[in-house]
Design a protein around this motif. Structure first.
Motif, PDB file in Angstrom:
ATOM      1  N   CYS A 199       0.824  -1.203   0.000  1.00 56.17           N
ATOM      2  CA  CYS A 199       0.000   0.000   0.000  1.00 56.17           C
ATOM      3  C   CYS A 199       0.864   1.261   0.000  1.00 56.17           C
ATOM      4  O   CYS A 199       2.024   1.224   0.415  1.00 56.17           O
ATOM      5  CB  CYS A 199      -0.906   0.034   1.229  1.00 56.17           C
ATOM      6  SG  CYS A 199      -2.041  -1.374   1.352  1.00 56.17           S
ATOM      7  N   GLU A 200       0.270   2.350  -0.415  1.00 57.80           N
ATOM      8  CA  GLU A 200       0.903   3.664  -0.290  1.00 57.80           C
ATOM      9  C   GLU A 200       0.383   4.290   0.993  1.00 57.80           C
ATOM     10  O   GLU A 200      -0.783   4.681   1.081  1.00 57.80           O
ATOM     11  CB  GLU A 200       0.559   4.545  -1.488  1.00 57.80           C
ATOM     12  CG  GLU A 200       1.203   5.930  -1.435  1.00 57.80           C
ATOM     13  CD  GLU A 200       2.727   5.903  -1.477  1.00 57.80           C
ATOM     14  OE1 GLU A 200       3.354   6.762  -0.828  1.00 57.80           O
ATOM     15  OE2 GLU A 200       3.291   5.014  -2.161  1.00 57.80           O
ATOM     16  N   PRO A 201       1.223   4.387   2.042  1.00 53.66           N
ATOM     17  CA  PRO A 201       0.713   4.848   3.343  1.00 53.66           C
ATOM     18  C   PRO A 201       0.352   6.332   3.338  1.00 53.66           C
ATOM     19  O   PRO A 201       0.992   7.138   2.667  1.00 53.66           O
ATOM     20  CB  PRO A 201       1.892   4.604   4.295  1.00 53.66           C
ATOM     21  CG  PRO A 201       2.838   3.724   3.555  1.00 53.66           C
ATOM     22  CD  PRO A 201       2.644   4.013   2.102  1.00 53.66           C
ATOM     23  N   PHE A 202      -0.685   6.677   4.083  1.00 53.64           N
ATOM     24  CA  PHE A 202      -0.942   8.073   4.393  1.00 53.64           C
ATOM     25  C   PHE A 202       0.136   8.550   5.362  1.00 53.64           C
ATOM     26  O   PHE A 202       0.594   7.785   6.219  1.00 53.64           O
ATOM     27  CB  PHE A 202      -2.329   8.245   5.024  1.00 53.64           C
ATOM     28  CG  PHE A 202      -3.464   8.034   4.060  1.00 53.64           C
ATOM     29  CD1 PHE A 202      -3.834   9.029   3.169  1.00 53.64           C
ATOM     30  CD2 PHE A 202      -4.166   6.841   4.045  1.00 53.64           C
ATOM     31  CE1 PHE A 202      -4.875   8.840   2.273  1.00 53.64           C
ATOM     32  CE2 PHE A 202      -5.218   6.631   3.156  1.00 53.64           C
ATOM     33  CZ  PHE A 202      -5.565   7.641   2.263  1.00 53.64           C
ATOM     34  N   PHE A 216      -3.226   3.918   7.923  1.00 50.10           N
ATOM     35  CA  PHE A 216      -3.979   3.551   6.733  1.00 50.10           C
ATOM     36  C   PHE A 216      -3.135   3.799   5.489  1.00 50.10           C
ATOM     37  O   PHE A 216      -2.202   4.606   5.491  1.00 50.10           O
ATOM     38  CB  PHE A 216      -5.268   4.374   6.639  1.00 50.10           C
ATOM     39  CG  PHE A 216      -6.212   4.184   7.793  1.00 50.10           C
ATOM     40  CD1 PHE A 216      -7.172   3.180   7.772  1.00 50.10           C
ATOM     41  CD2 PHE A 216      -6.142   5.009   8.915  1.00 50.10           C
ATOM     42  CE1 PHE A 216      -8.041   3.000   8.841  1.00 50.10           C
ATOM     43  CE2 PHE A 216      -7.010   4.831   9.986  1.00 50.10           C
ATOM     44  CZ  PHE A 216      -7.960   3.826   9.950  1.00 50.10           C
ATOM     45  N   GLY A 217      -3.475   3.083   4.430  1.00 53.18           N
ATOM     46  CA  GLY A 217      -2.808   3.286   3.156  1.00 53.18           C
ATOM     47  C   GLY A 217      -3.785   3.008   2.028  1.00 53.18           C
ATOM     48  O   GLY A 217      -4.918   2.570   2.252  1.00 53.18           O
ATOM     49  N   LYS A 218      -3.333   3.264   0.810  1.00 58.06           N
ATOM     50  CA  LYS A 218      -4.158   2.997  -0.364  1.00 58.06           C
ATOM     51  C   LYS A 218      -3.538   1.878  -1.203  1.00 58.06           C
ATOM     52  O   LYS A 218      -2.331   1.845  -1.416  1.00 58.06           O
ATOM     53  CB  LYS A 218      -4.302   4.257  -1.221  1.00 58.06           C
ATOM     54  CG  LYS A 218      -5.462   5.152  -0.811  1.00 58.06           C
ATOM     55  CD  LYS A 218      -5.722   6.226  -1.851  1.00 58.06           C
ATOM     56  CE  LYS A 218      -6.987   7.013  -1.485  1.00 58.06           C
ATOM     57  NZ  LYS A 218      -7.270   8.073  -2.490  1.00 58.06           N
ATOM     58  N   TYR A 219      -4.408   0.991  -1.654  1.00 54.95           N
ATOM     59  CA  TYR A 219      -4.015  -0.071  -2.574  1.00 54.95           C
ATOM     60  C   TYR A 219      -4.990  -0.042  -3.739  1.00 54.95           C
ATOM     61  O   TYR A 219      -6.180  -0.315  -3.563  1.00 54.95           O
ATOM     62  CB  TYR A 219      -4.047  -1.432  -1.875  1.00 54.95           C
ATOM     63  CG  TYR A 219      -3.679  -2.596  -2.768  1.00 54.95           C
ATOM     64  CD1 TYR A 219      -2.351  -2.854  -3.095  1.00 54.95           C
ATOM     65  CD2 TYR A 219      -4.664  -3.439  -3.290  1.00 54.95           C
ATOM     66  CE1 TYR A 219      -2.010  -3.932  -3.909  1.00 54.95           C
ATOM     67  CE2 TYR A 219      -4.331  -4.516  -4.099  1.00 54.95           C
ATOM     68  CZ  TYR A 219      -3.005  -4.748  -4.410  1.00 54.95           C
ATOM     69  OH  TYR A 219      -2.662  -5.804  -5.222  1.00 54.95           O
ATOM     70  N   LYS A 220      -4.502   0.364  -4.883  1.00 54.85           N
ATOM     71  CA  LYS A 220      -5.355   0.500  -6.071  1.00 54.85           C
ATOM     72  C   LYS A 220      -6.578   1.367  -5.763  1.00 54.85           C
ATOM     73  O   LYS A 220      -7.719   0.995  -6.051  1.00 54.85           O
ATOM     74  CB  LYS A 220      -5.756  -0.878  -6.596  1.00 54.85           C
ATOM     75  CG  LYS A 220      -4.558  -1.717  -7.055  1.00 54.85           C
ATOM     76  CD  LYS A 220      -4.956  -3.071  -7.602  1.00 54.85           C
ATOM     77  CE  LYS A 220      -3.726  -3.841  -8.089  1.00 54.85           C
ATOM     78  NZ  LYS A 220      -4.061  -5.189  -8.610  1.00 54.85           N
ATOM     79  N   GLU A 221      -6.331   2.499  -5.123  1.00 50.24           N
ATOM     80  CA  GLU A 221      -7.343   3.525  -4.799  1.00 50.24           C
ATOM     81  C   GLU A 221      -8.294   3.130  -3.663  1.00 50.24           C
ATOM     82  O   GLU A 221      -9.190   3.889  -3.317  1.00 50.24           O
ATOM     83  CB  GLU A 221      -8.165   3.929  -6.041  1.00 50.24           C
ATOM     84  CG  GLU A 221      -7.336   4.554  -7.147  1.00 50.24           C
ATOM     85  CD  GLU A 221      -6.490   5.729  -6.649  1.00 50.24           C
ATOM     86  OE1 GLU A 221      -7.055   6.625  -6.002  1.00 50.24           O
ATOM     87  OE2 GLU A 221      -5.260   5.733  -6.885  1.00 50.24           O
TER      88      GLU A 221
END
Length: 329
Positions: A109-112, A219-224
């Motif tokens: 994921c891309e972390p916040f 939290f992070g994002k994985y494919k939005e």
């Protein structure tokens, strides 16, 4: 309330600590694309996955202490796995498997760049700020007349910036949005998830005779898609009080018995260390290391209601490396 805990059957010397505890890992995998060493975790990155090793390092005041704590990483990894599974109906999370006592594999994921800290009681950092006269923490106003460990009128979110190195810093909701660290649309989702997770954690703690005092979520994002990442409701990310003695101790002005790593911070404070410039980390006697290990195991058994089963440490590094190799596609 879970089984009675027996003292871990290990004796500690510096050599023994290093043989039964994970200070660090330095693996190289064929499909590996990166590596990140956090305060506690070693993260191996692949194209779509990450493998996270929960080491036995321990940090306090944003400083990694010199000696690892036997079985600490296993405790954190297994508690996190249990709570991530128990909250997956509230928010999807990053985990795809836990192939080893110290390893979790999941989505990359891309972390916040913020940690969502939520507090139901005035304890720890929030109390230290309040005691110094501050009546606003991270832009959230607090009433006058509160004592240490008092229950707050309602849970409050007091975010921090996520620092790769050094100290995390308090930040307000307004500053997060003004600086564009998180968009308003995403931040409102993070707030909703944070309150819902804290409510679930509170209920699960109460079922074990505990009070969830405060905790943090990442939290992070994985494919939005926004996913819950990292650990959840562990002693490194959370503070617990014992419910049966809480009211009596508050009325008497006595300290609360805690299940958290606050006792590590208190030991450091008593030895003149709070992570400030010029301060030196005190030597950690083997007895302190053993006490901390036992406290983590106690917390595991209290929170989960299950007996802690120590993983085999005879071939520690080989065991961990093999578990990752089998999971990476």
């Amino acid at each position: 309330m879970g089984p009675e805990r027996t003292s871990p059957s290990f004796t500690l010397s510096d050599t023994n600590i290093m043989n039964t505890a994970i200070k660090e890992t330095n693996f190289e995998f064929p499909k590996q694309t990166g590596f990140y060493k956090g305060k506690v975790r070693d993260v191996y990155m692949f194209e779509e996955q990450i493998a996270v090793v929960a080491s036995d390092r321990i940090s306090a005041f944003d400083v990694v202490l010199p000696l690892p704590i036997p079985y600490k990483g296993q405790v954190l990894n297994q508690i996190a796995a249990k709570f991530l599974k128990a909250t997956s109906d509230i928010v999807p999370n990053w985990v795809t498997s836990t192939p080893d006592a110290n390893v979790t594999v999941g989505k990359k994921c891309e972390p916040f760049k913020v940690e969502m800290v939520i507090r139901g009681y005035l304890a720890g950092h929030a109390w230290r700020e309040y005691r110094e006269g501050k009546r606003s923490i991270c832009g959230v106003s607090l009433p006058e007349g509160l004592k240490e460990n008092d229950k707050l009128p309602q849970p409050i979110i007091t975010p921090t910036t996520k620092a790769d190195h050094g100290h995390d810093e308090d930040i307000s909701r307004e500053d997060i949005l003004a600086k564009g660290i998180v968009s308003l649309e995403d931040y409102e989702v993070l707030e909703k998830y944070t309150h819902a997770l804290f409510q679930r954690g509170t209920e699960m703690a109460a079922d074990k005779g505990l009070i969830l005092v405060d905790t943090k979520y990442e939290f992070g994002k994985y494919k939005e898609e926004i996913l819950l990442i990292d650990e959840v409701h562990t002693p490194d990310s959370s503070r617990y009080f014992y419910a049966d003695s809480y009211e009596e101790n508050q009325e008497a002005g006595l300290p609360q018995k805690q299940l958290s790593k606050e006792f590590v911070r208190q030991w450091l404070i008593a030895n003149s260390f709070q992570g400030k410039d010029g301060q030196k980390v005190p030597n950690m006697p083997n007895k302190i290391v053993k006490d901390i290990s036992e406290r983590y195991i106690e917390l595991y058994e209290k929170i989960t209601g299950e007996e802690f089963v120590k993983a085999d440490t005879t071939q520690l590094m080989e065991r961990i490396k093999s578990s990752i190799e089998q999971e990476i596609k």
